[in-house]
Design a protein around this motif. Structure first.
Motif, PDB file in Angstrom:
ATOM      1  N   GLN A  36      -0.515   5.941  -7.355  1.00 36.53           N
ATOM      2  CA  GLN A  36      -0.909   4.577  -8.004  1.00 36.53           C
ATOM      3  C   GLN A  36      -1.894   4.992  -9.184  1.00 36.53           C
ATOM      4  O   GLN A  36      -2.824   5.708  -8.887  1.00 36.53           O
ATOM      5  CB  GLN A  36      -1.564   3.881  -6.772  1.00 36.53           C
ATOM      6  CG  GLN A  36      -2.070   2.425  -7.458  1.00 36.53           C
ATOM      7  CD  GLN A  36      -3.053   1.817  -6.607  1.00 36.53           C
ATOM      8  OE1 GLN A  36      -4.267   2.079  -6.325  1.00 36.53           O
ATOM      9  NE2 GLN A  36      -2.602   0.653  -5.853  1.00 36.53           N
ATOM     10  N   ARG A  63      -0.263  -1.110   4.797  1.00 34.97           N
ATOM     11  CA  ARG A  63       0.965  -1.934   3.962  1.00 34.97           C
ATOM     12  C   ARG A  63       1.864  -0.990   3.299  1.00 34.97           C
ATOM     13  O   ARG A  63       2.797  -1.491   2.703  1.00 34.97           O
ATOM     14  CB  ARG A  63      -0.079  -2.794   3.036  1.00 34.97           C
ATOM     15  CG  ARG A  63      -0.910  -3.719   3.896  1.00 34.97           C
ATOM     16  CD  ARG A  63      -1.473  -4.665   3.056  1.00 34.97           C
ATOM     17  NE  ARG A  63      -2.483  -4.090   2.193  1.00 34.97           N
ATOM     18  CZ  ARG A  63      -2.072  -4.095   0.737  1.00 34.97           C
ATOM     19  NH1 ARG A  63      -1.097  -4.360   0.380  1.00 34.97           N
ATOM     20  NH2 ARG A  63      -2.989  -3.445  -0.105  1.00 34.97           N
ATOM     21  N   PHE A  64       1.172   0.060   2.791  1.00 31.81           N
ATOM     22  CA  PHE A  64       2.106   1.261   2.215  1.00 31.81           C
ATOM     23  C   PHE A  64       2.870   2.057   2.882  1.00 31.81           C
ATOM     24  O   PHE A  64       2.423   2.571   3.846  1.00 31.81           O
ATOM     25  CB  PHE A  64       1.193   1.982   1.196  1.00 31.81           C
ATOM     26  CG  PHE A  64       0.534   1.241   0.062  1.00 31.81           C
ATOM     27  CD1 PHE A  64      -0.826   0.521   0.435  1.00 31.81           C
ATOM     28  CD2 PHE A  64       0.877   1.513  -1.253  1.00 31.81           C
ATOM     29  CE1 PHE A  64      -1.354  -0.332  -0.680  1.00 31.81           C
ATOM     30  CE2 PHE A  64       0.260   0.658  -2.206  1.00 31.81           C
ATOM     31  CZ  PHE A  64      -0.911  -0.215  -1.899  1.00 31.81           C
ATOM     32  N   VAL A  78       5.777  -1.706  -0.255  1.00 29.53           N
ATOM     33  CA  VAL A  78       4.342  -2.223  -0.187  1.00 29.53           C
ATOM     34  C   VAL A  78       4.294  -3.637   0.332  1.00 29.53           C
ATOM     35  O   VAL A  78       4.909  -4.661  -0.186  1.00 29.53           O
ATOM     36  CB  VAL A  78       3.386  -2.367  -1.322  1.00 29.53           C
ATOM     37  CG1 VAL A  78       1.995  -2.677  -1.282  1.00 29.53           C
ATOM     38  CG2 VAL A  78       3.545  -1.055  -2.086  1.00 29.53           C
ATOM     39  N   ASP A  85      -3.347  -4.525  -5.897  1.00 28.03           N
ATOM     40  CA  ASP A  85      -2.308  -3.690  -5.938  1.00 28.03           C
ATOM     41  C   ASP A  85      -1.783  -3.507  -7.082  1.00 28.03           C
ATOM     42  O   ASP A  85      -0.777  -2.614  -7.464  1.00 28.03           O
ATOM     43  CB  ASP A  85      -1.136  -3.980  -4.981  1.00 28.03           C
ATOM     44  CG  ASP A  85      -1.544  -3.818  -3.339  1.00 28.03           C
ATOM     45  OD1 ASP A  85      -1.265  -4.722  -2.513  1.00 28.03           O
ATOM     46  OD2 ASP A  85      -2.503  -3.072  -3.085  1.00 28.03           O
TER      47      ASP A  85
END
Lengths: 114, 114
Positions: A36, A63-64, A78, A85
């Motif tokens: 990211q 969540r990832f 995600v 995000d």
């Protein structure tokens, strides 16, 4: 030869939604990593996969998630998207998982959360 | 975790001059380092790498120096050209209980003045 390809190139979502990003590695590469990159910063490691197994995980919430397919392509998922995000999501591939070899990056997916 | 940082966030050089971009790392056990170039709207592009058993490595117009005593990396670009304008990142291969991952510095923005 084709480099690392990512799709889509741009994506707009709203908070709470789910997103799936896709990556095809360089032909012959068996390891895929996800990063990211927030504007103005260096890439932050999220996951590494090698031979369809998770080999590394960065400091990101549950969540990832990600997976790698038999053809070595990969997906990053995600859930419950947050404004934070919003970023450029980069995929990188390398020949193997643990040896000292360079990772080669795609041009990323620009994800915007409204 | 590892701390890969850059001394200068921005650097401006005249076309034809040599450029030097610096990077500090914190983990003395790191054994592999990479320099990447990132142009606007694109993913990081591999420039050159170096293993910890080397002090210097040369590529086409680029040289990477590794000083393990002070945990310092530098990238030297000879005869800098306008096409060299980009953000440059150093990346350090780290090890953790969760696997391998690369740590990136903040980046140095290089501007070449024609």
């Amino acid at each position: 030869d084709a480099g690392v390809t990512q799709s889509p190139t741009h994506l707009i979502k709203t908070r709470g939604q789910h997103v799936t990003l896709r990556c095809s590695p360089i032909s012959g590469h068996k390891s895929v990593s996800w990063y990211q990159q927030v504007l103005g910063q260096g890439p932050q490691f999220i996951f590494q996969y090698y031979e369809k197994e998770e080999r590394g995980r960065g400091n990101f919430p549950d969540r990832f998630s990600a997976r790698q397919f038999p053809n070595y392509s990969s997906e990053l998922n995600v859930n419950a998207l947050l404004l934070g995000d919003s970023a450029l999501y980069l995929c990188a591939s390398s020949l193997a998982g643990y040896s000292n070899q360079p990772q080669h990056f795609g041009d990323g997916t620009r994800l915007s959360i409204l | 975790g590892e701390n890969v940082g850059l001394h200068l966030p921005t650097l401006s050089v005249q076309e034809g001059d040599n450029s030097i971009i610096n990077c500090a790392y914190s983990n003395s056990a790191s054994d592999y380092f990479i320099w990447y170039k990132q142009e606007s709207g694109k993913g990081p592009q591999f420039i050159i790498d170096i293993r910890s058993n080397m002090d210097k490595r040369q590529g086409q117009r680029v040289t990477v120096l590794l000083n393990k005593t002070v945990k310092h990396l530098s990238l030297q670009i000879a005869a800098t050209q306008p096409g060299d304008s980009a953000v440059y990142f150093c990346a350090e291969k780290g090890y953790s209980i969760t696997g391998n991952q690369f740590y990136f510095g903040t980046g140095t923005s290089l501007t070449v003045i024609p």
